[in-house]
Design an enzyme around this catalytic site. Structure first.
Site, short mmCIF file in Angstrom:
data_model
loop_
_atom_site.label_atom_id
_atom_site.label_comp_id
_atom_site.label_asym_id
_atom_site.label_seq_id
_atom_site.Cartn_x
_atom_site.Cartn_y
_atom_site.Cartn_z
N GLY A 283 81.81 68.17 36.43
CA GLY A 283 81.98 68.13 34.97
C GLY A 283 80.71 68.36 34.18
N GLY A 284 79.60 68.67 34.85
CA GLY A 284 78.31 68.82 34.15
C GLY A 284 78.35 69.87 33.05
N LYS A 285 78.90 71.03 33.37
CA LYS A 285 78.85 72.12 32.38
C LYS A 285 79.87 71.88 31.26
CE LYS A 285 76.81 75.40 35.60
NZ LYS A 285 77.10 74.77 36.90
N ASP A 302 90.10 71.59 37.79
CA ASP A 302 89.61 71.73 39.16
C ASP A 302 90.84 71.72 40.07
OD1 ASP A 302 86.50 71.56 40.23
OD2 ASP A 302 87.96 71.09 41.79
N CYS A 408 75.71 79.21 42.31
CA CYS A 408 74.37 78.70 42.59
C CYS A 408 73.91 79.29 43.93
CB CYS A 408 74.32 77.17 42.55
SG CYS A 408 75.59 76.38 43.51
N1 SAM Z 1 81.05 73.56 37.09
C1 SAM Z 1 80.78 72.38 37.86
C2 SAM Z 1 79.65 71.61 37.22
O1 SAM Z 1 78.77 72.24 36.62
O2 SAM Z 1 79.64 70.39 37.29
C3 SAM Z 1 80.49 72.72 39.31
C4 SAM Z 1 81.60 73.51 39.95
S1 SAM Z 1 81.45 73.68 41.67
C5 SAM Z 1 80.25 74.88 41.81
C6 SAM Z 1 82.89 74.53 42.10
C7 SAM Z 1 84.17 73.75 41.90
O3 SAM Z 1 85.26 74.65 42.12
C8 SAM Z 1 84.39 72.61 42.89
O4 SAM Z 1 84.52 71.41 42.19
C9 SAM Z 1 85.71 72.95 43.59
O5 SAM Z 1 86.52 71.82 43.81
C10 SAM Z 1 86.34 73.89 42.59
N2 SAM Z 1 87.34 74.82 43.13
C11 SAM Z 1 87.42 75.35 44.36
N3 SAM Z 1 88.48 76.15 44.46
C12 SAM Z 1 89.09 76.15 43.24
C13 SAM Z 1 90.24 76.78 42.72
N4 SAM Z 1 90.99 77.59 43.46
N5 SAM Z 1 90.57 76.53 41.45
C14 SAM Z 1 89.84 75.71 40.68
N6 SAM Z 1 88.73 75.08 41.13
C15 SAM Z 1 88.36 75.31 42.39
#
Ligand code: SAM
Length: 484
Positions: A283-285, A302, A408
């Protein structure tokens, strides 16, 4: 207990049994167990050494040191706490407000541009006069003569930045498959079993199909007035203290990787925007977007329940009376969907911060590491998966709206490669028109704080490179606008 000497004296059949028994007694961190095992973090490092060395050349050594070193965080001031006293406290502690830094840098660039324009005009006058023979024997103004016009050229200024033809893929001269080769490192990859499938992901590209990509330069980053993000200057690797709960019973600031603010800034959020964060956990962004105080709706989605619960917890810790003030008023919505298949009303802005090889994490943690042998298929499927998420985001955004894709990872396949793959699908299967926004001139404002990959290395997006002096990232982001 039986000694090793005694074991050697035993007949062979017992020896094997006793040794097997003894081995079972070793703890997981015993040298004999540890030495034999290749952990996912080692696999990841081997992979990066081979792959990224080819992509980044000499620069890889510096990036590698950064990746293995201490990650640098910035502090996002919580507007739902006592924000002005938090800002003061951070400033007393020596931290710098990034918005103010960007604005200062912008003024400086504009001054340089005005100065270079003045000097160019002076030079033109002098050249003209010389031609007319008026001042043929007179030395030109010293200031003009000593000026290095290369350095003061439009390249170093915001408004005058010229189109970087390296970024424009003109399909009249290159077939799609040729273009893609640029995302896949050289032939040396062949023969390394882990890598072949990764590069061969692109085999299904039809070499005879061409696409045209429209790229537009952008000259400014809008840094929302209410957004206060603090960082220590370059070379200063001090850490912020852990966040504290303030008078409104929420935390005073949120710590995040410095690279992570750029994808959110690239969204160019404006008052009353509706915003979908497609892969939002933890949830940071989304929280950063909320701190601009602009959006009328933030949907944080998510795919799994436990991940959506994490977003809920973060929002509860940072947003004053979250249930009542945000959920009940429909200012924030939490949803659990596979982003590839979301169907909803169109949004003004969408962030697609996809799951990726999380390069820094993959070098630090064995648990849940994407380089685990059991996750090989998942890893190799990543680019295709990422592209599906981005494709759906482009379908869900309003005409004229913005989608930012981010990772990232340093991998050009997961970054520009995914953008290319998606644009090709859009081109072939839809009537949508998408523009890639080249933020190179706008990001001149950020150079005081970020080390960005050379635009020559990038086709579509921008990449924050980790390094010892400023250990942010890696963060890749690409801004796309849907025209129709
Ligand atoms: N944006 C977040 C932040 O800044 O806090 C970090 C996101 S992290 C890089 C990627 C996220 O994508 C994970 O939490 C994962 O559970 C989610 N994810 C993976 N497959 C997904 C899908 N098919 N649909 C939606 N979210 C998905």
């Amino acid at each position: 207990m039986i000694s090793f000497r005694d074991v050697l004296k035993l007949p062979k059949v017992y020896k094997t049994f006793v040794i097997a028994q003894t081995r079972e007694k070793h703890r997981p961190d015993h040298w004999s167990v540890v030495r034999k095992k290749v952990h996912p973090i080692h696999k990841a490092l081997d992979h990066f050494d081979d792959f990224y060395n080819q992509v980044f050349g000499k620069k890889w050594k510096e990036i590698r040191t950064g990746l293995l070193g201490k990650q640098k965080y910035v502090a996002v001031v919580n507007n739902y706490s006592d924000s002005s006293s938090i800002c003061k406290k951070l400033e007393y502690g020596g931290a710098l407000n990034i918005r103010k830094l960007f604005n200062l840098e912008k003024d400086y660039i504009e001054e340089r541009y005005t100065e270079s324009k003045r000097l160019r005009n002076l030079l033109k006058i002098w050249e003209k006069e010389k031609k007319l023979g008026n001042n043929a024997n007179e030395a030109p103004n010293e200031e003009v003569e000593n000026t290095n016009f290369e350095n003061l050229s439009l390249e170093n200024s915001l408004k005058g930045a010229e189109i970087d033809s390296d970024r424009i893929i003109d399909v009249r001269y290159a077939s799609t498959s040729e273009v893609l080769q640029e995302f896949v490192p050289a032939t040396e990859l062949k023969g390394k079993e882990d890598f072949i499938p990764e590069s061969s992901h692109y085999e299904y590209y039809d070499a005879n199909t061409n696409i045209t990509v429209k790229i537009e330069r952008e000259f400014d980053i809008h840094f929302p007035e209410n957004l206060n993000v603090y960082s220590y200057e370059i070379e200063n690797d001090s850490s912020f203290k852990s966040p504290q709960v303030g008078s409104t019973e929420v935390f005073d600031y949120y710590l995040m990787d410095g690279g992570s603010i750029l994808p959110v800034l690239a969204l160019d959020l404006r008052p009353n925007d509706t915003f979908l964060d497609m892969c939002a956990a933890p949830g940071g962004k989304s929280l950063l977007a909320l701190q601009t105080l602009y959006p009328s709706l933030v949907t944080s989605n998510d795919c799994s329940k436990s991940r959506v619960d994490r977003i809920y917890n973060v929002f509860n810790q940072f947003l004053f009376d979250f249930d009542k003030n945000f959920l009940k008023t429909n200012k924030v919505m939490l949803s659990q969907n596979d982003g590839r298949f979301i169907k909803c009303d169109p949004y003004d802005k969408i962030l697609v911060d996809v799951p990726c090889t999380t390069d820094r994490h993959s070098l630090k943690e064995n648990d849940n590491n994407i380089f685990k042998p059991s996750r090989i298929k998942e890893r190799l499927k990543l680019p295709e998966f990422q592209s599906e998420l981005l494709f759906n985001a482009l379908c869900l955004v309003k005409k004229g709206g913005i989608v930012v894709y981010s990772t990232c990872s340093l991998s050009p396949i997961q970054n520009d490669g995914v953008i290319h793959m998606t644009l090709k699908k859009i081109w072939e299967e839809t009537k949508m028109e998408i523009i890639v926004k080249d933020l190179t001139p706008a990001l001149l404002q950020a150079r005081c704080l970020y080390q960005l990959a050379s635009p020559k290395l990038m086709k579509y997006g921008h990449l924050v490179l980790p390094c010892n002096a400023q250990n942010f990232g890696p963060t890749y982001f690409c801004k796309l606008q849907r025209i129709n």
